[in-house]
Enzyme design. Sequence first.
Site, PDB file in Angstrom:
ATOM      1  N   TYR A   1      -2.763  -1.263  10.487  1.00  0.00           N
ATOM      2  CA  TYR A   1      -2.699  -1.465   9.031  1.00  0.00           C
ATOM      3  C   TYR A   1      -1.376  -0.950   8.462  1.00  0.00           C
ATOM      4  O   TYR A   1      -0.684  -1.659   7.718  1.00  0.00           O
ATOM      5  CB  TYR A   1      -3.883  -0.747   8.368  1.00  0.00           C
TER       6      TYR A   1
ATOM      7  N   SER B   1       0.865  -1.183   0.000  1.00  0.00           N
ATOM      8  CA  SER B   1       0.000   0.000   0.000  1.00  0.00           C
ATOM      9  C   SER B   1       0.899   1.229   0.000  1.00  0.00           C
ATOM     10  O   SER B   1       2.075   1.141   0.396  1.00  0.00           O
ATOM     11  CB  SER B   1      -0.856  -0.006   1.276  1.00  0.00           C
TER      12      SER B   1
HETATM   13  P1  NAD Z   1     -11.269  -6.191  -0.402  1.00  0.00           P
HETATM   14  O1  NAD Z   1     -11.840  -6.131   0.958  1.00  0.00           O
HETATM   15  O2  NAD Z   1     -12.190  -6.082  -1.567  1.00  0.00           O
HETATM   16  O3  NAD Z   1     -10.437  -7.518  -0.623  1.00  0.00           O
HETATM   17  C1  NAD Z   1      -9.708  -8.151   0.388  1.00  0.00           C
HETATM   18  C2  NAD Z   1      -9.843  -9.626   0.173  1.00  0.00           C
HETATM   19  O4  NAD Z   1      -9.076 -10.327   1.148  1.00  0.00           O
HETATM   20  C3  NAD Z   1     -11.291 -10.095   0.312  1.00  0.00           C
HETATM   21  O5  NAD Z   1     -11.592 -10.935  -0.781  1.00  0.00           O
HETATM   22  C4  NAD Z   1     -11.277 -10.882   1.608  1.00  0.00           C
HETATM   23  O6  NAD Z   1     -12.218 -11.933   1.621  1.00  0.00           O
HETATM   24  C5  NAD Z   1      -9.845 -11.419   1.590  1.00  0.00           C
HETATM   25  N1  NAD Z   1      -9.432 -11.877   2.904  1.00  0.00           N
HETATM   26  C6  NAD Z   1      -9.572 -11.254   4.102  1.00  0.00           C
HETATM   27  N2  NAD Z   1      -9.095 -12.031   5.084  1.00  0.00           N
HETATM   28  C7  NAD Z   1      -8.647 -13.172   4.494  1.00  0.00           C
HETATM   29  C8  NAD Z   1      -8.057 -14.351   4.983  1.00  0.00           C
HETATM   30  N3  NAD Z   1      -7.847 -14.536   6.294  1.00  0.00           N
HETATM   31  N4  NAD Z   1      -7.703 -15.316   4.103  1.00  0.00           N
HETATM   32  C9  NAD Z   1      -7.935 -15.166   2.780  1.00  0.00           C
HETATM   33  N5  NAD Z   1      -8.511 -14.053   2.261  1.00  0.00           N
HETATM   34  C10 NAD Z   1      -8.855 -13.077   3.119  1.00  0.00           C
HETATM   35  O7  NAD Z   1     -10.156  -5.059  -0.472  1.00  0.00           O
HETATM   36  P2  NAD Z   1      -9.073  -4.733  -1.581  1.00  0.00           P
HETATM   37  O8  NAD Z   1      -9.004  -3.264  -1.657  1.00  0.00           O
HETATM   38  O9  NAD Z   1      -9.311  -5.501  -2.808  1.00  0.00           O
HETATM   39  O10 NAD Z   1      -7.759  -5.225  -0.846  1.00  0.00           O
HETATM   40  C11 NAD Z   1      -6.826  -6.125  -1.423  1.00  0.00           C
HETATM   41  C12 NAD Z   1      -5.436  -5.776  -0.955  1.00  0.00           C
HETATM   42  O11 NAD Z   1      -5.075  -4.489  -1.458  1.00  0.00           O
HETATM   43  C13 NAD Z   1      -5.293  -5.695   0.565  1.00  0.00           C
HETATM   44  O12 NAD Z   1      -4.050  -6.264   0.954  1.00  0.00           O
HETATM   45  C14 NAD Z   1      -5.285  -4.210   0.830  1.00  0.00           C
HETATM   46  O13 NAD Z   1      -4.589  -3.867   1.997  1.00  0.00           O
HETATM   47  C15 NAD Z   1      -4.570  -3.703  -0.416  1.00  0.00           C
HETATM   48  N6  NAD Z   1      -4.807  -2.285  -0.710  1.00  0.00           N
HETATM   49  C16 NAD Z   1      -6.014  -1.818  -1.090  1.00  0.00           C
HETATM   50  C17 NAD Z   1      -6.154  -0.474  -1.385  1.00  0.00           C
HETATM   51  C18 NAD Z   1      -7.459   0.122  -1.849  1.00  0.00           C
HETATM   52  O14 NAD Z   1      -7.533   1.358  -2.003  1.00  0.00           O
HETATM   53  N7  NAD Z   1      -8.482  -0.640  -2.123  1.00  0.00           N
HETATM   54  C19 NAD Z   1      -5.078   0.395  -1.252  1.00  0.00           C
HETATM   55  C20 NAD Z   1      -3.861  -0.116  -0.831  1.00  0.00           C
HETATM   56  C21 NAD Z   1      -3.723  -1.456  -0.574  1.00  0.00           C
END
Ligand code: NAD
Length: 267
Positions: free
Chosen positions: A165, A152
């Site tokens: 986080y 991130s």
């Molecule tokens: P999201 O909530 O849509 O997806 C997260 C996924 O992780 C979900 O499918 C959830 O079911 C899965 N998950 C949670 N706990 C789990 C576990 N114990 N085992 C297996 N799967 C698990 O959110 P996202 O934005 O798609 O996030 C994906 C990644 O991107 C994360 O690591 C998040 O920190 C990172 N991220 C997202 C953003 C953003 O703006 N959306 C920005 C920076 C980083």
Amino acid sequence: MTKKLQGQVAIVTGASSGIGTGVAKALAEAGATVVVNYSSSADKAQAVLTEIRQKGGDGMIIKADVGNEAEVKAMFAETIHQYGTVDILINNAGLQKDAKFHEMTLDQWNHVLNINLTGQFLCAREAIKEFMRRGIVPERSKSAGKIICMSSVHEVIPWAGHANYSASKGGVMMLMKSIAQEYAPLKIRVNSIGPGAIRTPINHAAWQTPESYQSLMKLVPAKRIGEPEDIGGAAVWLASDDSEYVNGITLFVDGGMLLYPGFEDNG
Ligand code: NAD
């Protein structure tokens, strides 16, 4: 033309929503066979796989909690049993449990560190073992394996109210760099993607109303929110031989969020 990831097998953790779904679809379009990992929502994971198959791709869904060592091992064993090996790991699963720091419970701290950091450790360790066992298969890739950690912008930008986080993502950065250094001689590549604000369920409060979207755009010089497809394209590049000499970096995909946007109007 041969697709860039033709014949390769990828595991994408947390692929039943958001960025994971975008990456799973992009890898499949580039020719990879994709394991759509999920922790609770089998229907959503199946829908992702169905979409992949409709576009001519293939793969399977596997339930596993990335914070659970036995389940992670079983996921890799099942993938290797089914497809023979794993070429690409997308360490994507992650979550937030936000709280003011002085009110943060140990459960909130442990839960986020367990999924976001320990989960990446457990999956990366199984991937590295398989990459070492198999070695390089020149017809598929110049590398023995590729790991892409979903980090991130908060691996470098502090985030009040989200200490668990941002600490997890800072940890992912040093985990990624340390493994990259350790296994580069074996032609195993480990890199991160550092998304900025991407339109997914994790941050819906930040973009769902016009007011919140406008406020978010103050942090984004490109003046648009990112989409999961933006991350998918970066993941395909980092997984392919086009980036063969790239190892141990975080590729920020953030519309310029790291450019100190507070200074864009003369500070
Ligand atoms: P999201 O909530 O849509 O997806 C997260 C996924 O992780 C979900 O499918 C959830 O079911 C899965 N998950 C949670 N706990 C789990 C576990 N114990 N085992 C297996 N799967 C698990 O959110 P996202 O934005 O798609 O996030 C994906 C990644 O991107 C994360 O690591 C998040 O920190 C990172 N991220 C997202 C953003 C953003 O703006 N959306 C920005 C920076 C980083």
